[in-house]
Design an enzyme around this catalytic site. Structure first.
Site, PDB file in Angstrom:
ATOM      1  N   HIS B  38       0.792  -1.145   0.020  1.00  0.00           N
ATOM      2  CA  HIS B  38      -0.005   0.067  -0.020  1.00  0.00           C
ATOM      3  C   HIS B  38       0.732   1.314   0.055  1.00  0.00           C
ATOM      4  O   HIS B  38       0.793   2.351  -0.736  1.00  0.00           O
ATOM      5  CB  HIS B  38      -1.054  -0.112   1.118  1.00  0.00           C
ATOM      6  CG  HIS B  38      -2.390  -0.579   0.783  1.00  0.00           C
ATOM      7  ND1 HIS B  38      -2.490  -2.102   0.733  1.00  0.00           N
ATOM      8  CD2 HIS B  38      -3.233  -0.077   0.620  1.00  0.00           C
ATOM      9  CE1 HIS B  38      -3.589  -2.156   0.540  1.00  0.00           C
ATOM     10  NE2 HIS B  38      -4.346  -1.003   0.323  1.00  0.00           N
ATOM     11  N   LYS B 105     -10.342  -7.336   8.111  1.00  0.00           N
ATOM     12  CA  LYS B 105     -10.926  -7.518   9.274  1.00  0.00           C
ATOM     13  C   LYS B 105     -10.643  -6.463  10.388  1.00  0.00           C
ATOM     14  O   LYS B 105      -9.509  -6.030  10.292  1.00  0.00           O
ATOM     15  CB  LYS B 105     -10.551  -8.929  10.017  1.00  0.00           C
ATOM     16  CG  LYS B 105      -8.995  -9.093  10.099  1.00  0.00           C
ATOM     17  CD  LYS B 105      -8.487  -9.526  11.711  1.00  0.00           C
ATOM     18  CE  LYS B 105      -7.224  -9.551  11.549  1.00  0.00           C
ATOM     19  NZ  LYS B 105      -6.692  -9.431  13.071  1.00  0.00           N
TER      20      LYS B 105
END
Lengths: 216, 186
Positions: B38, B105
């Protein structure tokens, strides 16, 4: 089970009558971690420097905690620790006046903060007392206790039961999606404290609580 | 509970109809990326080099995961979600470029939730820790970028009925807040 096969945390209990020959014990353990993670298809999750962040490629080095005990055995406990639940752990240097109510409030605050992040249902290891690093180590050691095993101190056993109920009453539930079981157990370990201090550390373990030991 | 099947690439309409708590089965191509990937991708975007991204985010799904190594004869190793908040500093940039879904999550930041409302995206959760089971819904896997990052490399997966639950929808709903309200004991 989980793809995060963890930081290799090793607890060594070295009998004081043991003499180790033929090399460096810590190097041997490191080699064991290297082989285990490579040959066992476990994930390599360790970077050599926390800021430079280059993967070491073999999941070394391990974190090794050593204690010297009477006797002539060597006990090695391997407790791989996932990053997600470790990141939701916390420590607070409380003041003695905060007392048991302060401890409860802090544990609940950590639980609430963690929410869905540490892959609930989780286990709480709570270290109370000692110095800052001692409390953190107590919390990690508390995670090694088998679920269902009672605390030897009846007061602490009662505190564990109370905390477990209060934590589950938050309603966070499995995976944090809402439910009655956020925590499977709360394990407390205590140690003598300084007259000025009440250190409290909370270490969270996800439901992949992988522990294995060998005694020589 | 009804299950909804989604097949990539996705349109705004595909994700706008989703609501928190719904179970979704994902099909088609999805891409992986976690912390280090990222950082590289968003550095490229900030430098105006979107064309050098490992994949065009428009209409796509990104899965926050670093798989364990693949055993001989298997498609992929254990492959469960990692905690999503660590990607929060980067996620709005990808939603802005048309990313429709992120899979992970744990909680998202108000900034990410706002970006999903603005750019019509959703966040869904896979079951943390059920990584070996999740791997069964992955039918093919290959590294398409950043192999030097090891487990953190960007993979392209082809998935079949990959199971997730909608946590944040395009209306700003949050299952992590709503679910707790039902079960909390005062």
């Amino acid at each position: 089970m989980c793809q995060d096969t963890g930081y290799a945390v090793i607890f060594l209990e070295l009998g004081q009558d043991v003499r180790i020959e033929g090399g460096d014990l810590y190097e041997a353990i490191t080699e064991g971690v290297r082989k285990g993670y490579t040959e066992g298809y476990l994930r390599k999750s360790i970077v050599s420097h926390p800021l430079e962040r280059k993967n070491t490629g073999d999941n070394t080095p391990p974190v090794i905690h050593t204690t010297i005990v009477p006797g002539e055995n060597l006990r090695i406990v391997v407790a791989p620790k996932g990053g997600g639940s470790e990141n939701m752990s916390a420590i607070k240097m409380m003041k003695p006046a905060d007392g048991v109510e302060g401890v409860k409030d802090f544990v609940l605050e950590v639980a609430k903060n963690a929410g869905p992040n540490p892959c609930p249902p989780v286990i709480f290891g709570v270290g109370i007392g000692g110095t800052m690093e001692k409390a953190a180590l107590l919390a990690k050691e508390a995670l090694l206790r088998e679920i269902g095993e009672k605390n030897e101190d009846p007061n602490m056993a009662a505190l564990e039961d109370e905390l477990l109920e209060k934590i589950n009453n938050l309603g966070i539930g499995p995976q944090g999606l809402g439910g009655r079981t956020f925590a499977l157990a709360v394990h407390i370990k205590t140690y003598a404290a300084h007259i000025a201090s009440l250190p409290v550390a909370v270490n969270i373990n996800c439901h992949a609580a992988r522990h294995k030991e060998i005694v020589f | 509970m009804t299950q909804i099947r989604l097949t990539t690439p996705l349109t705004d309409e595909d994700v706008e109809k989703l609501r928190i708590g719904q179970q979704v089965l994902i099909n088609g191509v999805i891409y992986t990326g976690r912390d280090a990937a990222h950082k590289r991708m968003v550095d490229l975007i900030k430098a105006g080099k979107e064309n050098e991204l490992p994949f065009d985010p428009k209409g796509q799904i990104i899965y926050y995961v670093g798989p364990s190594p693949t055993k001989p004869g298997k498609v992929v190793g254990s492959c469960g979600p990692t905690t999503s908040y660590r990607m929060d500093p980067y996620a709005p940039e990808l939603y802005k470029l048309g990313l429709k879904v992120s899979i992970g999550k744990g909680k998202r930041s108000p900034e990410v939730i706002e970006a999903m409302k603005k750019y019509k995206g959703v966040y869904v959760a896979a079951i943390g820790g059920a990584a070996a089971l999740i791997a069964k819904s992955i039918k093919s896997a290959k590294v398409i970028a950043y192999p030097d990052l090891g487990a953190e490399a960007v993979h392209e997966f082809v998935v079949e009925d990959f199971p997730v639950v909608v946590v944040n929808d395009t209306l700003g709903g949050d299952l992590y807040q709503e679910g707790i309200k039902i079960y909390a004991v005062k």
